[in-house]
Design a protein around this motif. Sequence first.
Motif, PDB file in Angstrom:
ATOM      1  N   VAL A   1     -17.422  11.694   1.555  1.00  0.00           N
ATOM      2  CA  VAL A   1     -16.300  10.910   0.812  1.00  0.00           C
ATOM      3  C   VAL A   1     -16.690   9.688  -0.087  1.00  0.00           C
ATOM      4  O   VAL A   1     -17.958   9.597   0.109  1.00  0.00           O
ATOM      5  CB  VAL A   1     -15.417  10.291   1.989  1.00  0.00           C
ATOM      6  CG1 VAL A   1     -14.833  11.408   3.070  1.00  0.00           C
ATOM      7  CG2 VAL A   1     -16.002   9.285   2.581  1.00  0.00           C
ATOM      8  N   ILE A   2     -15.774   9.500  -0.868  1.00  0.00           N
ATOM      9  CA  ILE A   2     -16.168   8.398  -1.752  1.00  0.00           C
ATOM     10  C   ILE A   2     -15.612   7.254  -1.658  1.00  0.00           C
ATOM     11  O   ILE A   2     -16.236   6.024  -1.180  1.00  0.00           O
ATOM     12  CB  ILE A   2     -15.982   8.823  -3.381  1.00  0.00           C
ATOM     13  CG1 ILE A   2     -16.557  10.074  -3.729  1.00  0.00           C
ATOM     14  CG2 ILE A   2     -16.165   7.704  -4.283  1.00  0.00           C
ATOM     15  CD1 ILE A   2     -16.237  10.526  -4.850  1.00  0.00           C
ATOM     16  N   TYR A   3     -14.165   7.421  -1.432  1.00  0.00           N
ATOM     17  CA  TYR A   3     -13.392   5.898  -1.431  1.00  0.00           C
ATOM     18  C   TYR A   3     -11.951   6.412  -0.538  1.00  0.00           C
ATOM     19  O   TYR A   3     -11.504   7.473  -1.104  1.00  0.00           O
ATOM     20  CB  TYR A   3     -13.197   5.138  -2.464  1.00  0.00           C
ATOM     21  CG  TYR A   3     -12.404   5.530  -3.816  1.00  0.00           C
ATOM     22  CD1 TYR A   3     -11.215   5.257  -3.739  1.00  0.00           C
ATOM     23  CD2 TYR A   3     -12.902   6.527  -4.637  1.00  0.00           C
ATOM     24  CE1 TYR A   3     -10.353   5.608  -4.757  1.00  0.00           C
ATOM     25  CE2 TYR A   3     -12.237   7.059  -5.532  1.00  0.00           C
ATOM     26  CZ  TYR A   3     -10.723   6.629  -5.776  1.00  0.00           C
ATOM     27  OH  TYR A   3     -10.084   7.045  -6.736  1.00  0.00           O
ATOM     28  N   LYS A   4     -11.277   5.470   0.043  1.00  0.00           N
ATOM     29  CA  LYS A   4      -9.809   5.799   0.453  1.00  0.00           C
ATOM     30  C   LYS A   4      -9.048   4.920  -0.246  1.00  0.00           C
ATOM     31  O   LYS A   4      -9.163   3.736  -0.605  1.00  0.00           O
ATOM     32  CB  LYS A   4      -9.897   5.638   1.839  1.00  0.00           C
ATOM     33  CG  LYS A   4     -10.102   4.215   2.537  1.00  0.00           C
ATOM     34  CD  LYS A   4     -10.084   4.401   3.882  1.00  0.00           C
ATOM     35  CE  LYS A   4     -10.420   3.014   4.520  1.00  0.00           C
ATOM     36  NZ  LYS A   4     -10.611   3.015   6.025  1.00  0.00           N
ATOM     37  N   ALA A   5      -7.718   5.391  -0.277  1.00  0.00           N
ATOM     38  CA  ALA A   5      -6.696   4.425  -1.012  1.00  0.00           C
ATOM     39  C   ALA A   5      -5.420   5.275  -0.602  1.00  0.00           C
ATOM     40  O   ALA A   5      -5.227   6.229  -0.233  1.00  0.00           O
ATOM     41  CB  ALA A   5      -6.677   4.758  -2.680  1.00  0.00           C
ATOM     42  N   PRO A   6      -4.179   4.554  -0.714  1.00  0.00           N
ATOM     43  CA  PRO A   6      -2.866   4.701  -0.435  1.00  0.00           C
ATOM     44  C   PRO A   6      -2.221   5.792  -1.465  1.00  0.00           C
ATOM     45  O   PRO A   6      -2.409   5.418  -2.558  1.00  0.00           O
ATOM     46  CB  PRO A   6      -2.036   3.437  -0.317  1.00  0.00           C
ATOM     47  CG  PRO A   6      -2.840   2.722  -1.067  1.00  0.00           C
ATOM     48  CD  PRO A   6      -4.491   2.842  -0.993  1.00  0.00           C
ATOM     49  N   VAL A   7      -1.577   6.661  -0.999  1.00  0.00           N
ATOM     50  CA  VAL A   7      -0.829   7.650  -1.973  1.00  0.00           C
ATOM     51  C   VAL A   7       0.732   7.480  -1.740  1.00  0.00           C
ATOM     52  O   VAL A   7       1.042   7.735  -0.585  1.00  0.00           O
ATOM     53  CB  VAL A   7      -1.418   9.038  -1.782  1.00  0.00           C
ATOM     54  CG1 VAL A   7      -0.755  10.103  -2.670  1.00  0.00           C
ATOM     55  CG2 VAL A   7      -2.857   9.222  -2.037  1.00  0.00           C
ATOM     56  N   GLY A   8       1.203   7.271  -2.537  1.00  0.00           N
ATOM     57  CA  GLY A   8       2.803   7.290  -2.463  1.00  0.00           C
ATOM     58  C   GLY A   8       3.385   6.160  -2.169  1.00  0.00           C
ATOM     59  O   GLY A   8       4.560   5.909  -1.694  1.00  0.00           O
ATOM     60  N   ASN A   9       2.585   5.133  -1.922  1.00  0.00           N
ATOM     61  CA  ASN A   9       3.143   3.721  -1.481  1.00  0.00           C
ATOM     62  C   ASN A   9       3.812   3.070  -2.388  1.00  0.00           C
ATOM     63  O   ASN A   9       3.317   3.002  -3.612  1.00  0.00           O
ATOM     64  CB  ASN A   9       2.151   2.892  -0.486  1.00  0.00           C
ATOM     65  CG  ASN A   9       1.150   2.350  -1.675  1.00  0.00           C
ATOM     66  OD1 ASN A   9       0.527   3.228  -2.417  1.00  0.00           O
ATOM     67  ND2 ASN A   9       0.787   1.270  -1.450  1.00  0.00           N
ATOM     68  N   ASN A  10       4.934   2.240  -2.233  1.00  0.00           N
ATOM     69  CA  ASN A  10       5.463   1.383  -3.232  1.00  0.00           C
ATOM     70  C   ASN A  10       6.507   0.387  -2.566  1.00  0.00           C
ATOM     71  O   ASN A  10       6.540   0.348  -1.151  1.00  0.00           O
ATOM     72  CB  ASN A  10       6.206   2.307  -4.311  1.00  0.00           C
ATOM     73  CG  ASN A  10       7.321   3.006  -3.725  1.00  0.00           C
ATOM     74  OD1 ASN A  10       8.002   2.764  -2.792  1.00  0.00           O
ATOM     75  ND2 ASN A  10       7.208   4.373  -4.289  1.00  0.00           N
ATOM     76  N   ILE A  11       7.438  -0.362  -3.141  1.00  0.00           N
ATOM     77  CA  ILE A  11       8.155  -1.295  -2.546  1.00  0.00           C
ATOM     78  C   ILE A  11       9.128  -0.636  -1.402  1.00  0.00           C
ATOM     79  O   ILE A  11       9.687  -1.455  -0.598  1.00  0.00           O
ATOM     80  CB  ILE A  11       8.944  -2.063  -3.779  1.00  0.00           C
ATOM     81  CG1 ILE A  11       9.896  -1.416  -4.498  1.00  0.00           C
ATOM     82  CG2 ILE A  11       7.869  -2.900  -4.282  1.00  0.00           C
ATOM     83  CD1 ILE A  11      10.683  -1.876  -5.372  1.00  0.00           C
ATOM     84  N   ILE A  12       9.286   0.562  -1.727  1.00  0.00           N
ATOM     85  CA  ILE A  12      10.184   1.540  -0.652  1.00  0.00           C
ATOM     86  C   ILE A  12       9.562   2.000   0.294  1.00  0.00           C
ATOM     87  O   ILE A  12       9.727   1.916   1.885  1.00  0.00           O
ATOM     88  CB  ILE A  12      11.144   2.167  -1.578  1.00  0.00           C
ATOM     89  CG1 ILE A  12      12.163   1.580  -2.352  1.00  0.00           C
ATOM     90  CG2 ILE A  12      11.751   3.051  -0.394  1.00  0.00           C
ATOM     91  CD1 ILE A  12      13.341   2.338  -3.047  1.00  0.00           C
ATOM     92  N   TRP A  13       8.514   2.992   0.174  1.00  0.00           N
ATOM     93  CA  TRP A  13       7.907   3.779   0.975  1.00  0.00           C
ATOM     94  C   TRP A  13       6.601   3.442   1.452  1.00  0.00           C
ATOM     95  O   TRP A  13       5.567   2.608   0.755  1.00  0.00           O
ATOM     96  CB  TRP A  13       7.629   4.998   0.231  1.00  0.00           C
ATOM     97  CG  TRP A  13       8.857   5.757  -0.416  1.00  0.00           C
ATOM     98  CD1 TRP A  13       9.272   5.799  -1.732  1.00  0.00           C
ATOM     99  CD2 TRP A  13      10.149   6.136   0.467  1.00  0.00           C
ATOM    100  NE1 TRP A  13      10.390   6.353  -1.890  1.00  0.00           N
ATOM    101  CE2 TRP A  13      11.024   6.506  -0.682  1.00  0.00           C
ATOM    102  CE3 TRP A  13      10.295   6.202   1.712  1.00  0.00           C
ATOM    103  CZ2 TRP A  13      12.278   7.065  -0.280  1.00  0.00           C
ATOM    104  CZ3 TRP A  13      11.714   6.807   2.078  1.00  0.00           C
ATOM    105  CH2 TRP A  13      12.444   7.080   0.871  1.00  0.00           C
TER     106      TRP A  13
END
Length: 350
Positions: free
Chosen positions: A57-69
Motif C-alpha cells: 500500500v501507499i496511503y489511505k483516504a476516505p472515499v465517498g464521504n461528505n457532509i451527508i455520508w
Amino acid sequence: MKPIYLAFALCLFAGLKTSPVLAEQQTDYAGYDRFDVRAAHRSMPIAASVWYPADTVIYKAPVGNNIIWKGTIAYIGAAIAPGKHPLVLLSHGSGGNMDGLGWLSSQLALRGAIVVALNHPGTTSGDSSPRRTPFIGERAADIRATLDQVLSNPSFAPYIDRQNISAIGFSLGGTTILNLIGVRFDQTLFAQYCDRFGDAAQDCDFLRKGGVDLDHMPNDFDVPSRDDRIVRSIAIEPGMGFAATEQSLAAVTSPVLFIGLGEEEKWAAADFGPTGSNLVARIKNASSANFAPAHHLTFLDECQPNVAEILKEEGSDPICTDPPGTDRALIHRQIIDEISEYLALDAKAS
C-alpha cells in the motif's frame, strides 16, 4: 535548502512514515482505484471504480464521504493481492453513485472479490433525470462496456477469475441487473402497474413528476440485454418488477438472489414477493432474503451525525431516516454476510 522546500520535504517524509509501504497483504482496508470507460453509446467517458484485496500500500483516504455520508476508508492505488479473484459488477440506484456503495464494495473486496462499480449517466448523483430513467438498455450497456474494459485492462485483467463473474444492483440498479440476465420489461405492463398503484408507486410518481408519458416509454425500456458472462446475480429491492414479461422470466437460467428491506414499510416499486410483482416465484433459480426493521433507503450509506434532522427540517428526501428500531450499520453487516455467503466469498477475511 529554502524553508518552503524544507517544509514540503518534511511533510512528504512524515506522510511516508505514517503510511508505510508494507510487504504483506493488507486486510484492514480494501484497495481502491478509478478508471474511465469508453462506450460507443455514450458521448462522454463513464466514471468507474474498482475495489480489491490490497497487497502493498501507499496511503489511505476516505472515499465517498461528505457532509451527508460517512464514506469508506480505502488504500488508494494499492497493489492488488496476487491470485485470481471473483469479479463483482455493481450498479447503483436512481440518483445514487458508485462511491456511495463503498460500504458494500469494500467489504466484498476484503473477502476476496474485485468489485467494479460505475456511475450511470442520467441517473447518478447530480445528474439524475426522470426522463432519462427509463433507458434501461443504456444502463445495461454501461455494465457491458465496463466489463469489456476491465477484462482487457492489463492492470486488472490478470487478477480476475473470468469464470466467476457476478452482478449486484440496487433499486434501478437491480432492474439493470435483471435486464442483463435476460429479463425484459414491457411498456404496457408498466403503464398498467402505474395506473393500479397511482402515486403509491414510487417509480411511477418520480417519472410523472418529470413529465414522462407512461403510456409512451422510450423503446430502450424493453430492449434485450442479456450477457452470459454473468454467472449469478443479486437484485436488491429492484424496481419495475411489475413490467417484467412472463416469457423472459421463464427463460432466465442463472441463479438470482433477491434481497428485500423491511416488512411494514415495503415499497410497492420494489416488492418482489407475493404481495408485489412476485418475481422470486417466477424465476426458477431464484432465492430471497429479507432484513428488518428497515426500508428501501436503509441500503444507502450511513449518514453523518444529526444529518437526518437537518434534512427533515429542509423538507428533503428521508435518505437518512430509518423506521423505528433500525440499526443501519447492523442491516449493512447482515447484507454483507448474506451476499458473501451467496457468492462463496471468504467470510473470515473481514
